[in-house]
Design a protein around this motif. Sequence first.
Motif, PDB file in Angstrom:
ATOM      1  N   GLY A 153       0.811  -1.213   0.000  1.00  0.00           N
ATOM      2  CA  GLY A 153       0.000   0.000   0.000  1.00  0.00           C
ATOM      3  C   GLY A 153       0.842   1.259   0.000  1.00  0.00           C
ATOM      4  N   THR A 154       0.238   2.360  -0.393  1.00  0.00           N
ATOM      5  CA  THR A 154       0.975   3.610  -0.546  1.00  0.00           C
ATOM      6  C   THR A 154       0.680   4.607   0.553  1.00  0.00           C
ATOM      7  N   ALA A 235       8.034   4.411  -6.861  1.00  0.00           N
ATOM      8  CA  ALA A 235       7.610   3.314  -6.000  1.00  0.00           C
ATOM      9  C   ALA A 235       6.276   3.621  -5.333  1.00  0.00           C
ATOM     10  N   CYS A 236       6.069   4.878  -4.967  1.00  0.00           N
ATOM     11  CA  CYS A 236       4.779   5.259  -4.384  1.00  0.00           C
ATOM     12  C   CYS A 236       3.649   5.049  -5.385  1.00  0.00           C
ATOM     13  N   ARG A 237       3.870   5.499  -6.616  1.00  0.00           N
ATOM     14  CA  ARG A 237       2.822   5.364  -7.633  1.00  0.00           C
ATOM     15  C   ARG A 237       2.547   3.902  -7.970  1.00  0.00           C
ATOM     16  N   ALA A 238       3.594   3.066  -7.899  1.00  0.00           N
ATOM     17  CA  ALA A 238       3.436   1.648  -8.224  1.00  0.00           C
ATOM     18  C   ALA A 238       2.879   0.835  -7.063  1.00  0.00           C
ATOM     19  N   VAL A 249       3.463  11.071  -3.064  1.00  0.00           N
ATOM     20  CA  VAL A 249       4.763  11.739  -3.012  1.00  0.00           C
ATOM     21  C   VAL A 249       5.550  11.177  -1.828  1.00  0.00           C
ATOM     22  N   PRO A 250       6.820  10.862  -2.020  1.00  0.00           N
ATOM     23  CA  PRO A 250       7.600  10.334  -0.896  1.00  0.00           C
ATOM     24  C   PRO A 250       7.971  11.442   0.080  1.00  0.00           C
ATOM     25  N   PHE A 328      14.464  -1.150   0.347  1.00  0.00           N
ATOM     26  CA  PHE A 328      14.103  -2.095  -0.714  1.00  0.00           C
ATOM     27  C   PHE A 328      13.499  -1.352  -1.900  1.00  0.00           C
ATOM     28  N   ALA A 329      12.527  -0.489  -1.621  1.00  0.00           N
ATOM     29  CA  ALA A 329      11.845   0.223  -2.695  1.00  0.00           C
ATOM     30  C   ALA A 329      12.829   1.057  -3.501  1.00  0.00           C
ATOM     31  N   TYR A 330      13.713   1.736  -2.806  1.00  0.00           N
ATOM     32  CA  TYR A 330      14.713   2.576  -3.463  1.00  0.00           C
ATOM     33  C   TYR A 330      15.677   1.737  -4.294  1.00  0.00           C
ATOM     34  N   ALA A 331      16.260   0.702  -3.686  1.00  0.00           N
ATOM     35  CA  ALA A 331      17.291  -0.083  -4.369  1.00  0.00           C
ATOM     36  C   ALA A 331      16.728  -0.833  -5.571  1.00  0.00           C
ATOM     37  N   VAL A 332      15.569  -1.456  -5.410  1.00  0.00           N
ATOM     38  CA  VAL A 332      14.976  -2.215  -6.504  1.00  0.00           C
ATOM     39  C   VAL A 332      14.581  -1.289  -7.643  1.00  0.00           C
TER      40      VAL A 332
END
Length: 723
Positions: A153-154, A235-238, A249-250, A328-332
């Motif tokens: 979830g976002t 990553a937020c949008r996905a 928005v992060p 994780f979100a950032y690196a991937v």
Amino acid sequence: MSPRLPWAAALASGLAAAAAAAAPTAAASLLTPAVAAQQEPVAPDGVAAVADAVLRAMDRTVEPCTDFFRYACGGWDDRTPLPADRDTVGRSIPAMIDRTAAWLAASLQPGGALADARPGVLFRTCVAAAADGAAAPPPATLADLAPALLRNGTTGSTPAPSLGAIMAALGQQHASGVGGDVLWGLAVEPVFETGGRIIKLRPPKSPTGSRGVNRTGTPVGDARRALATDALAFACRAGWAANCTSEGVPPDDLIDAALGLERQLAAVPVGEAMARMSLANAPALATYLAAADVKIPEELMVLHVTYFEALFKFLDDPASRAIVPAYFAYAVTVDLAKRDLLGADMTASWMAFLSVRDPDLFSERPSVEERCTQRAVRGLPDEVARAWVAANVAPADTAAMAAIFNDTRAAAAEAVAATSWLDGPSKAAALRKINDAEIRNGGDPVYDPYSDVSVVATGGGAYADNVLAVSAASWRRVIAPLTSAAAAARWRRPAFAFDASYFLLANRVTMTSAVQQWPLLPPAAATGVPAALAYGGAGYVAGHEFGHSLDNTGILFNSSGKLVPLTILSPASSVAFSNRTNCLVDQYSAYTVEQLGDSPPVRVNGAITLGENMADAFGVRVAADALKAALRSRLATKTVAASNPVLAKEFTDEQLYWVAVAQTWCIKRSDANLRRKVEDGPHSPEPFRVLGPASQSAAFASAFECPVGSPYRPKQTCTIYGA
């Protein structure tokens, strides 16, 4: 399409399986390859053509005992400019790499050998995706790109995940083959005591590279934060990142958490220690392996124990685990952006960061076709290798190389036997290393076309699905040696990858068929080729790799590739070895790199380059001896007098041998590239790879009648083996 430096060198020399890439300390290689600006003739045939290829590269106005590098390479140097868009050009090995890369690229084009096979389909979908603007893949594909840890979830606050959840997500992500190492990397390596295989975990590579990772408030630090902001916004949008705003928005704390963990991981001193770990005492790692679809072993090996101790201490803390999803979100996301999988905006964001972090690499970045060639060849190496071997490998050349290997091994054993400072037990152990060394010559005979890979369809829309298919297959190739004897026997690199190397954990010398080309190995079918050219090229390379088995690192491992407590040398022989290697360190440390100026003078680092310098000295010695023995027996018709009267007017066999050795290193570098090589590289600059070993060789001094005190016959020499 003209290959550029970064992609072509990587394509032709770095297409190892992921398992090989995961163990960079295990192999000693001949060189860091470069790419030539222009190709030399592929295979001159006939007396005049062979002689011309050798003589045109030379400047025979120079005295060989004064500057043999210029004597051998001056003609090539004068007529070969360094193009503005390249920092290295070369006549020999670089040109061979360039030719192989050009063949690989052409094979994927319409009408090429691989155009209608799966590598060609993957290539076309990659190019089509870029032509379509690299549109982001559909939501269904996006869901497959992220591990379960990111599908939470976002919006809203999320509690810290459990250690088991993190391990399961990490295993799923590694098994996908995309996303990078994240918290660690995995390889499968042989255990030579038992003949089995063991899993090895190693520290990861930073998703954005190590340069400037701990520097905030700098241009690189600011660029890294901008990239993290864009990556986490995607990553937020996905739906991959928690705690985003309602607008997707992060927030700053999400960005801070991701970058903070990246800095923490990069700051852990990795050290050199390694340790076996029982899975019975490491349930978290068992969870990871199960999720990664890996056969659970009784134990595994962790490399750089300090890193893993710090990592699991960190993961014990719930507050620390709470920031792992952000990382994780950032690196991937960054890894997927590098692969052009997330659309034009994320690709542009990565390129913007790269332009600040490494402007030179950015300016030489590969074109779309070059990137797609890399991905097709790396993704399906076995299918590419089959086509390459069929088109480029002559059995007679592989047989010729096998004979050179046998001659060189015999000469290496003789050199060790003649080494007076080795006592009996040490000499016996050193001889075992030479005589027991495994030789891999030519091409891996085992090819697996990956029947479970489904390249979906042509067209840009299929690109992401195709990448997922071949990436997952790449992971299966990494872990297959745990359960498949055929996979365990597979070579570390495919036949088309330029690989002349020594793998100390297996006491193995490898020379793939990509190395068995002119000018290192003249074609067996060519006429007018004296044996001196083959032994001064391919023979020297083979001898160099045998030399690594007894260099300052190889001497620590026995003939089975096992690290032994006090080296294979006795205490007395160890003292003599140390004295002689110190002499070699001092010799090279006195060399001044004149191209870089004299204010202050830049000198070679004899300590860092010791292993390669030892291998060079060993290589030229044993290949010269192997040539003499071969000419006395089976190659009497391959003397220069018998095979090439044009060259016979200029050289003896001994002289031509040394010319061939030196012409291996006809390479020109920009100042910036040369400075990086001197500061960071394990190899000495090319002029000193000629001067260093030749000046210590009585055979060279005799061949060219060098006077005592000349640069190539100094009063003091630093001989290690054979003395």
